[in-house]
Design a protein around this motif. Structure first.
Motif, PDB file in Angstrom:
ATOM      1  N   PHE A 148       0.917  -1.085   0.031  1.00  0.00           N
ATOM      2  CA  PHE A 148      -0.011   0.225   0.097  1.00  0.00           C
ATOM      3  C   PHE A 148       0.879   1.183  -0.012  1.00  0.00           C
ATOM      4  O   PHE A 148       2.004   1.508   0.976  1.00  0.00           O
ATOM      5  N   LYS A 149       0.867   2.231  -0.895  1.00  0.00           N
ATOM      6  CA  LYS A 149       1.685   3.153  -0.855  1.00  0.00           C
ATOM      7  C   LYS A 149       0.958   4.593  -1.338  1.00  0.00           C
ATOM      8  O   LYS A 149      -0.245   4.523  -1.793  1.00  0.00           O
ATOM      9  N   ASN A 150       1.604   5.638  -1.308  1.00  0.00           N
ATOM     10  CA  ASN A 150       1.070   6.969  -1.580  1.00  0.00           C
ATOM     11  C   ASN A 150       0.026   7.337  -0.738  1.00  0.00           C
ATOM     12  O   ASN A 150      -1.024   7.804  -1.034  1.00  0.00           O
ATOM     13  N   GLY A 151      -0.027   6.944   0.631  1.00  0.00           N
ATOM     14  CA  GLY A 151      -1.083   7.282   1.462  1.00  0.00           C
ATOM     15  C   GLY A 151      -0.548   8.007   2.821  1.00  0.00           C
ATOM     16  O   GLY A 151       0.648   7.894   2.940  1.00  0.00           O
ATOM     17  N   VAL A 152      -1.410   8.565   3.760  1.00  0.00           N
ATOM     18  CA  VAL A 152      -1.155   9.033   4.765  1.00  0.00           C
ATOM     19  C   VAL A 152      -1.165   7.652   5.809  1.00  0.00           C
ATOM     20  O   VAL A 152      -1.948   7.010   5.629  1.00  0.00           O
ATOM     21  N   ILE A 153       0.137   7.517   6.538  1.00  0.00           N
ATOM     22  CA  ILE A 153       0.147   6.312   7.302  1.00  0.00           C
ATOM     23  C   ILE A 153       0.245   6.888   8.845  1.00  0.00           C
ATOM     24  O   ILE A 153       1.105   7.331   9.103  1.00  0.00           O
ATOM     25  N   ILE A 154      -0.625   6.328   9.413  1.00  0.00           N
ATOM     26  CA  ILE A 154      -0.747   6.789  10.995  1.00  0.00           C
ATOM     27  C   ILE A 154      -0.381   5.406  11.730  1.00  0.00           C
ATOM     28  O   ILE A 154      -1.045   4.505  11.772  1.00  0.00           O
ATOM     29  N   THR A 155       0.873   5.121  12.372  1.00  0.00           N
ATOM     30  CA  THR A 155       1.311   3.991  12.799  1.00  0.00           C
ATOM     31  C   THR A 155       0.612   3.682  14.210  1.00  0.00           C
ATOM     32  O   THR A 155       0.509   2.584  14.799  1.00  0.00           O
ATOM     33  N   ALA A 156       0.472   4.982  14.973  1.00  0.00           N
ATOM     34  CA  ALA A 156      -0.015   4.703  16.340  1.00  0.00           C
ATOM     35  C   ALA A 156       1.187   3.958  17.244  1.00  0.00           C
ATOM     36  O   ALA A 156       0.899   3.036  18.096  1.00  0.00           O
ATOM     37  N   ASN A 157       2.138   4.033  16.748  1.00  0.00           N
ATOM     38  CA  ASN A 157       3.399   3.165  17.521  1.00  0.00           C
ATOM     39  C   ASN A 157       3.690   4.084  18.616  1.00  0.00           C
ATOM     40  O   ASN A 157       3.213   4.930  18.942  1.00  0.00           O
ATOM     41  N   GLU A 158       4.877   3.644  19.531  1.00  0.00           N
ATOM     42  CA  GLU A 158       4.977   4.375  20.545  1.00  0.00           C
ATOM     43  C   GLU A 158       5.539   5.620  20.646  1.00  0.00           C
ATOM     44  O   GLU A 158       4.850   6.677  21.406  1.00  0.00           O
ATOM     45  N   GLN A 159       6.017   6.340  19.439  1.00  0.00           N
ATOM     46  CA  GLN A 159       6.208   7.605  19.283  1.00  0.00           C
ATOM     47  C   GLN A 159       5.331   8.301  18.474  1.00  0.00           C
ATOM     48  O   GLN A 159       5.289   9.492  18.262  1.00  0.00           O
ATOM     49  N   ASN A 160       4.108   7.590  18.245  1.00  0.00           N
ATOM     50  CA  ASN A 160       2.927   8.243  17.490  1.00  0.00           C
ATOM     51  C   ASN A 160       3.440   8.658  16.329  1.00  0.00           C
ATOM     52  O   ASN A 160       3.085   9.747  15.887  1.00  0.00           O
ATOM     53  N   GLU A 161       4.070   8.010  15.668  1.00  0.00           N
ATOM     54  CA  GLU A 161       4.667   8.554  14.347  1.00  0.00           C
ATOM     55  C   GLU A 161       3.552   8.645  13.062  1.00  0.00           C
ATOM     56  O   GLU A 161       2.803   7.609  13.237  1.00  0.00           O
ATOM     57  N   TRP A 162       3.414   9.383  12.477  1.00  0.00           N
ATOM     58  CA  TRP A 162       2.696   9.392  11.251  1.00  0.00           C
ATOM     59  C   TRP A 162       3.390  10.073  10.056  1.00  0.00           C
ATOM     60  O   TRP A 162       4.299  11.046  10.034  1.00  0.00           O
ATOM     61  N   PHE A 163       3.012   9.543   8.885  1.00  0.00           N
ATOM     62  CA  PHE A 163       3.737   9.970   7.623  1.00  0.00           C
ATOM     63  C   PHE A 163       2.640  10.724   6.657  1.00  0.00           C
ATOM     64  O   PHE A 163       1.718   9.870   6.466  1.00  0.00           O
TER      65      PHE A 163
END
Lengths: 434, 434
Positions: B5-20
């Motif tokens: 899956f590509k070219n999307g907004v990715i919200i990881t909800a990982n420990e650092q709350n990273e989103w791309f």
């Protein structure tokens, strides 16, 4: 043009809260000429130019959103979870200072598309560049109760100019767009307008025979400040200025004492309850059960998308029905029937458009049609329960204002949704680049 | 099978709350093998069996709903705005006494369709006729953490039969449906189970190496009753019985004292916060800011549709983020990032399925795709803000569990929605006719 809607669940939101498991609604031009249970008489059916089979869909009055600042939708999500002072002074005000008519046009259009699609047929708006707001309302086919919000913390000359601008706007647009637009005069709040200036604005409202809309006691801090500056709480303060001599709609009214409720009741002051915004900004929780117990016919507003962050009245009404039960540990307060009225009939009264808000003969035909064929609205025994506690704006399929369709199959047909979204992002980018 | 899956907004909800803002997710079979910002390397892309262009859509972990009774969806809207005792004793219990496996099948299916479509990929369920619930979970492709809820106010023989049934169920279904089903042992509540019986159930959990799920301190009344009957508040009461020797998930936890929080923390007890149900039944408002401040990794549950009245985790998470700000008059508590974690990563930890709940390499691929192209999710600067404060379940377009698609273009593709709605209405009619 006579249109007959039949074979649907009809939720009237009339005084008795009647709803019909199978009923009909007859609309002639912009007016409801019949509403009832069962099948319409054969004469009505024969005379109708158009017969629409609802096939069990639910037809109810459109929501009336009694407080907001539509254009601020361009600031949706720009600042969350911040202390109020920082949110307002470091985030909102600097951005709003850059707003142009272009910003307001697309911010308002974005809000109107969202409101129409989620079943709001009438909204109260207090903002700036109001000619632009009125133009959007005219084009969109929604009903708007509009006021140029006046902040009076400025030199005399500027005060005069703002008052004249508000006056010109109110006169120019009152009863325009086929009666869909009405206007009010709006001193922003007791803490942003000196008393003498509020008095002048209200005098102008008197001359124009228009109602007044004002923020009131949203936070505990502004109440304390009012006491410090003027020696009394905001409600007696506004009464002494003469505000309540005019029909008045106050927004928020979170921090009220019993004596203040007495005054509001004595003058028949209307209240817009804004639960999500009051929660999100940490302002507090209005005393809704007490106000209802006292006989106030409360209404509900979303406030702006900058402090909510959506304008979905289904969610707002649900919140109003839920929170007070929890706060008071009493599940019987704000029952579904009261919440429905607050969002519709009482909302219309509070916005001074009592000719809409319920499905009754003689009222203007502002209504919405809900598709109940989704898992979250099943099984169906009590549609009013589902509307208040289970539905959301996305369940709305069709929306009519003054008998004219503005949303069809979930799409806004009066404004170009894609263009509005494109332009709203453009004005946001321009704002944030500066 | 590798899907990129590509070219999307990715919200990881990982420990650092990273989103791309622009990112990708690579799924091999049921596992996430890569997640990142920007474009995937050309090798990954070349090796993928399928490349899906997200075109700016938002991809995030599915919600984990950590407390509910799915089958009760057939009672949605059956009793609102009633005092708790009347709601429970005169409305819920008599109806539930008539529930058969058939009722449970279609009530659960209705709930599962609603949950999947609104972006929930994993739910905790405590009910009866659990084999039927497990069969629905298996067919629907959702992830279920299931327990036969045991009410112990009955003769010894019946207690024994219920415990054996719960044991047999837990053994039969644990790690079944490709690992999508896990089980727990569930004494219903301290006020519905004698201490000795709770002890026996927990011993059984010990033998089976399973966690325990129990209602805790939902109302002030049950806390008072616990003190009256057993001389102490529910938390030390359960500790002394030995419950917390097992990994435990408690639901509600509305009425807690600091000393009780100490105990829960000492034993790493997991908490399911159920804001809508606690409000609607007038149970009160949990001390979520205090619990977060103490370091609890809280989760969120809808409870059943009979006391909510929907299972939309977007609305539930929004409520969790909003109410505590208002109650404490402090807009910084329960920020969006915490609410997101509560609904996803921490939810998975609380449901004892830590191998889902965030988008991280090695986790199982339970995720949802949101279409942001609606007015209420615009303009886009911070997708996490919009997910928490503006979105609702209807914004979900696609849902995947263990890498397998279960909702496509907003339709459930594993269960037949129309049939489920038809059957849910049928079982409701049969219930209400009796």
């Amino acid at each position: 043009m006579k249109t007959l809607f039949k074979n649907g669940v009809i939720i009237t939101a009339n005084e008795q809260n009647e709803w019909f498991r199978e009923g009909y609604l007859l609309v002639e031009g912009k007016t409801i000429t019949a509403v009832g249970s069962g099948q319409p008489d054969t004469e009505s059916e024969a005379e109708a130019d158009q017969v629409i089979n609802l096939k069990g869909q639910w037809l109810m009055p459109g929501w009336v959103n009694t407080h907001g600042h539509a254009a601020m939708s361009v600031l949706r999500g720009y600042a969350d979870d911040a202390p109020l002072k920082e949110w307002l002074e470091e985030k909102m005000w600097p951005m709003e200072a850059r707003f142009t008519a272009d910003t307001v046009r697309w911010g308002t259009a974005l809000a109107v598309v969202e409101m129409l699609k989620s079943g709001t047929t009438c909204f109260v708006d207090m903002y700036d560049h109001m000619d632009t707001v009125a133009e959007v309302v005219e084009e969109a086919g929604i009903r708007g109760v509009l006021a140029r919000g006046i902040i009076g913390l400025c030199p005399e000359e500027e005060q005069k100019a703002k008052l004249n601008e508000a006056t010109a706007f109110a006169q120019r647009w009152h009863q325009q767009a086929g009666g869909r637009i009405t206007t009010m005069m709006s001193p922003h709040a007791p803490y942003t307008c000196p008393p003498a200036y509020i008095h002048r604005i209200v005098e102008r409202a008197q001359q124009l025979d228009l109602p007044v809309h004002i923020h009131l006691s949203e936070t505990a801090k502004e109440v304390r400040q009012n006491i410090r500056h003027y020696g009394q709480r905001p409600v007696p303060h506004l009464r002494d200025i003469g505000v309540f001599e005019r029909p008045t709609l106050v927004a928020h009214a979170v921090h009220l004492e019993e004596e203040e409720m007495d005054i509001l009741q004595e003058y028949d002051v209307k209240i817009s309850h804004n639960p999500a915004s009051n929660l999100k900004l940490g302002s507090g929780i209005a005393q809704v059960p007490r106000l209802l117990e006292r006989g106030f016919r409360l209404s509900i507003g979303t406030d702006s998308a900058a402090s909510n962050n959506n304008l979905d009245m289904f969610q707002e009404v649900r919140l109003a029905a839920l929170i007070h039960k929890g706060v008071h540990q009493e599940p019987t307060v704000v029952p579904a029937e009261a919440a429905l009225k607050m969002g519709t009939k009482w909302g219309a009264e509070c916005a001074f458009v009592p000719h809409v808000g319920s499905l009754e003969k003689g009222k203007e035909a502002d209504f919405i049609i809900i598709n109940p064929g989704q898992a979250h609205l099943q099984p169906v025994h009590d549609p009013v329960s589902h509307i208040i506690y289970a539905a959301s704006g996305s369940d709305v399929r069709h929306v009519y204002v003054q008998g004219k369709q503005v949303v069809k199959d979930g799409r806004c047909i009066t404004l170009d949704e894609e263009k509005v979204i494109y332009e709203a992002n453009r004005v946001w980018r321009e704002l944030s680049r500066n």
